[in-house]
Design a protein around this motif. Structure first.
Motif, PDB file in Angstrom:
ATOM      1  N   ALA A 270       0.838  -1.209   0.000  1.00  0.00           N
ATOM      2  CA  ALA A 270       0.000   0.000   0.000  1.00  0.00           C
ATOM      3  C   ALA A 270       0.873   1.260   0.000  1.00  0.00           C
ATOM      4  O   ALA A 270       0.580   2.230  -0.720  1.00  0.00           O
ATOM      5  N   ILE A 271       1.952   1.248   0.790  1.00  0.00           N
ATOM      6  CA  ILE A 271       2.851   2.406   0.834  1.00  0.00           C
ATOM      7  C   ILE A 271       3.511   2.619  -0.525  1.00  0.00           C
ATOM      8  O   ILE A 271       3.596   3.746  -1.030  1.00  0.00           O
ATOM      9  N   ILE A 272       3.962   1.520  -1.142  1.00  0.00           N
ATOM     10  CA  ILE A 272       4.608   1.634  -2.454  1.00  0.00           C
ATOM     11  C   ILE A 272       3.633   2.205  -3.486  1.00  0.00           C
ATOM     12  O   ILE A 272       3.973   3.121  -4.253  1.00  0.00           O
ATOM     13  N   LEU A 273       2.408   1.686  -3.500  1.00  0.00           N
ATOM     14  CA  LEU A 273       1.418   2.171  -4.460  1.00  0.00           C
ATOM     15  C   LEU A 273       1.080   3.640  -4.213  1.00  0.00           C
ATOM     16  O   LEU A 273       0.971   4.434  -5.162  1.00  0.00           O
ATOM     17  N   LEU A 274       0.930   4.003  -2.943  1.00  0.00           N
ATOM     18  CA  LEU A 274       0.580   5.384  -2.608  1.00  0.00           C
ATOM     19  C   LEU A 274       1.691   6.345  -3.038  1.00  0.00           C
ATOM     20  O   LEU A 274       1.425   7.395  -3.662  1.00  0.00           O
ATOM     21  N   VAL A 275       2.938   5.978  -2.717  1.00  0.00           N
ATOM     22  CA  VAL A 275       4.066   6.858  -3.053  1.00  0.00           C
ATOM     23  C   VAL A 275       4.245   6.953  -4.559  1.00  0.00           C
ATOM     24  O   VAL A 275       4.472   8.043  -5.107  1.00  0.00           O
ATOM     25  N   LEU A 276       4.115   5.829  -5.254  1.00  0.00           N
ATOM     26  CA  LEU A 276       4.288   5.863  -6.707  1.00  0.00           C
ATOM     27  C   LEU A 276       3.223   6.726  -7.377  1.00  0.00           C
ATOM     28  O   LEU A 276       3.476   7.353  -8.407  1.00  0.00           O
ATOM     29  N   ASN A 277       2.032   6.752  -6.791  1.00  0.00           N
ATOM     30  CA  ASN A 277       0.971   7.570  -7.376  1.00  0.00           C
ATOM     31  C   ASN A 277       1.116   9.052  -7.033  1.00  0.00           C
ATOM     32  O   ASN A 277       0.888   9.919  -7.878  1.00  0.00           O
ATOM     33  N   LEU A 278       1.515   9.334  -5.800  1.00  0.00           N
ATOM     34  CA  LEU A 278       1.592  10.732  -5.366  1.00  0.00           C
ATOM     35  C   LEU A 278       2.964  11.356  -5.636  1.00  0.00           C
ATOM     36  O   LEU A 278       3.058  12.532  -6.001  1.00  0.00           O
ATOM     37  N   PHE A 279       4.017  10.563  -5.448  1.00  0.00           N
ATOM     38  CA  PHE A 279       5.384  11.073  -5.630  1.00  0.00           C
ATOM     39  C   PHE A 279       6.187  10.072  -6.463  1.00  0.00           C
ATOM     40  O   PHE A 279       7.001   9.329  -5.920  1.00  0.00           O
ATOM     41  N   PRO A 280       5.957  10.026  -7.765  1.00  0.00           N
ATOM     42  CA  PRO A 280       6.604   8.998  -8.601  1.00  0.00           C
ATOM     43  C   PRO A 280       8.132   8.993  -8.523  1.00  0.00           C
ATOM     44  O   PRO A 280       8.745   7.953  -8.725  1.00  0.00           O
ATOM     45  N   LYS A 281       8.734  10.147  -8.237  1.00  0.00           N
ATOM     46  CA  LYS A 281      10.200  10.215  -8.161  1.00  0.00           C
ATOM     47  C   LYS A 281      10.697  10.218  -6.722  1.00  0.00           C
ATOM     48  O   LYS A 281      11.865  10.500  -6.470  1.00  0.00           O
ATOM     49  N   GLY A 282       9.819   9.901  -5.787  1.00  0.00           N
ATOM     50  CA  GLY A 282      10.218   9.883  -4.388  1.00  0.00           C
ATOM     51  C   GLY A 282       9.902  11.200  -3.696  1.00  0.00           C
ATOM     52  O   GLY A 282       9.809  12.242  -4.333  1.00  0.00           O
ATOM     53  N   VAL A 283       9.760  11.134  -2.396  1.00  0.00           N
ATOM     54  CA  VAL A 283       9.373  12.311  -1.634  1.00  0.00           C
ATOM     55  C   VAL A 283      10.433  13.403  -1.703  1.00  0.00           C
ATOM     56  O   VAL A 283      10.132  14.586  -1.853  1.00  0.00           O
ATOM     57  N   LEU A 284      11.711  13.047  -1.621  1.00  0.00           N
ATOM     58  CA  LEU A 284      12.758  14.059  -1.649  1.00  0.00           C
ATOM     59  C   LEU A 284      12.829  14.786  -2.973  1.00  0.00           C
ATOM     60  O   LEU A 284      13.134  15.973  -3.029  1.00  0.00           O
ATOM     61  N   ALA A 285      12.536  14.076  -4.067  1.00  0.00           N
ATOM     62  CA  ALA A 285      12.572  14.717  -5.379  1.00  0.00           C
ATOM     63  C   ALA A 285      11.522  15.812  -5.448  1.00  0.00           C
ATOM     64  O   ALA A 285      11.758  16.892  -5.995  1.00  0.00           O
ATOM     65  N   VAL A 286      10.336  15.555  -4.874  1.00  0.00           N
ATOM     66  CA  VAL A 286       9.277  16.552  -4.883  1.00  0.00           C
ATOM     67  C   VAL A 286       9.670  17.770  -4.067  1.00  0.00           C
ATOM     68  O   VAL A 286       9.343  18.904  -4.387  1.00  0.00           O
TER      69      VAL A 286
END
Length: 292
Positions: A270-286
């Protein structure tokens, strides 16, 4: 409140282990665009080799000698693993990534062939020390994990920032085409990242085993959380891998305690799916994090 602080502390300790696993995955991805699905199985093989050297299966050595000898073996194993996929790396990222699944299965097969499929236990040679700091119980194992993680990350930082091969790694990570035009040997940089990832995998697996058991699949299963950490931090960021590991460690601890421990794999997916949908390049990239 005391439970929350205690869970957060143990989550940070687990997160350090995920971080070292995630750094190995990110190192290989940054240099070659290959997602190494064999990382967990290769790390598990390394832990079994140390077990074999110290438990009388492959010898009867002191811990330090066994670890040093295993490090040398893993350098050879990781070099051989890279050489197997080297012809594929420049043809297709997808093909070379799929090939790592095969390498992982081979590593798992070798582990079962040499050491069997039984579950074994392996303890670190640490003193039986513990202290209570408010709601936090600190053990010698916790201190060892923090010190080893800090040392490994510090040495990796110096290796990448202060050495010629580290500078070459950063150049290839930033622009492989320009690096090749400038005369850099991309295969040597790829090999460097595989070997360093293997060393980090060995260290992480040795620290993981005391928290669970050692089987031909246990370390690989544990490394799935390192994969989630790499996704959270972004596959192109080494600092992101560290922060992602700690985030996953704390979050998984809280979810296991306050919701249910039986759904750990569900939480990870669930965490992987959520992050890939919201922050495809990772949280730090955003957040504008820099590539290292």
């Amino acid at each position: 409140m005391g439970d929350l602080i205690g869970l957060a502390w143990s989550g940070v300790i687990s997160g350090c282990l995920y971080a070292m696993g995630a750094i190995g995955i990110v190192l290989i991805y940054k240099s070659s665009n290959v997602v190494n699905f064999a990382h967990g199985n290769l790390a598990g093989l390394a832990a079994f080799i140390v077990f074999g050297f110290t438990a009388g299966i492959l010898g009867n050595m002191a811990w330090g000698v066994a670890v040093v000898l295993t490090l040398a073996i893993m350098v050879v194993v990781m070099a051989a693993s890279y050489l197997l996929i080297a012809p594929l790396v420049f043809k297709s990222d997808l093909t070379s990534t799929i090939a790592t699944l095969g390498i992982g299965l081979v590593a798992q097969g070798v582990t079962q062939l040499v050491f069997g499929s039984n579950v074994v236990s392996m303890d670190l040679p640490l003193p039986a020390w513990k202290a209570q700091l408010g709601p936090i119980r600190v053990t010698s194992y916790d201190v060892a994990v923090l010190l080893v993680t800090a040392t490994a990350i510090g040495l990796l930082y110096l290796l990448i920032e202060r050495t010629r091969v580290g500078i070459a790694f950063r150049a290839v990570s930033a622009n492989p085409f320009a690096s090749r035009v400038c005369g850099l040997n991309l295969r040597n940089v790829h090999l460097f990242s595989w070997v360093v990832a293997g060393v980090l995998g060995l260290v992480a697996s040795l620290l993981i085993v005391p928290t669970t058991f050692l089987s031909s699949t246990s370390v690989a299963s544990f490394m799935l959380q390192a994969f989630a950490a790499a996704v959270v931090g972004g596959f192109s960021s080494l600092p992101g891998a560290v922060l992602g590991g700690i985030f996953i460690g704390v979050l998984m601890n809280l979810l296991s305690f306050y919701v249910a421990a039986e759904f750990n794999n569900t939480y990870q997916l669930a965490i992987i799916l959520l992050v890939l949908n919201l922050f495809p390049k990772g949280v730090l990239a955003v957040r504008g994090g820099a590539r290292v």
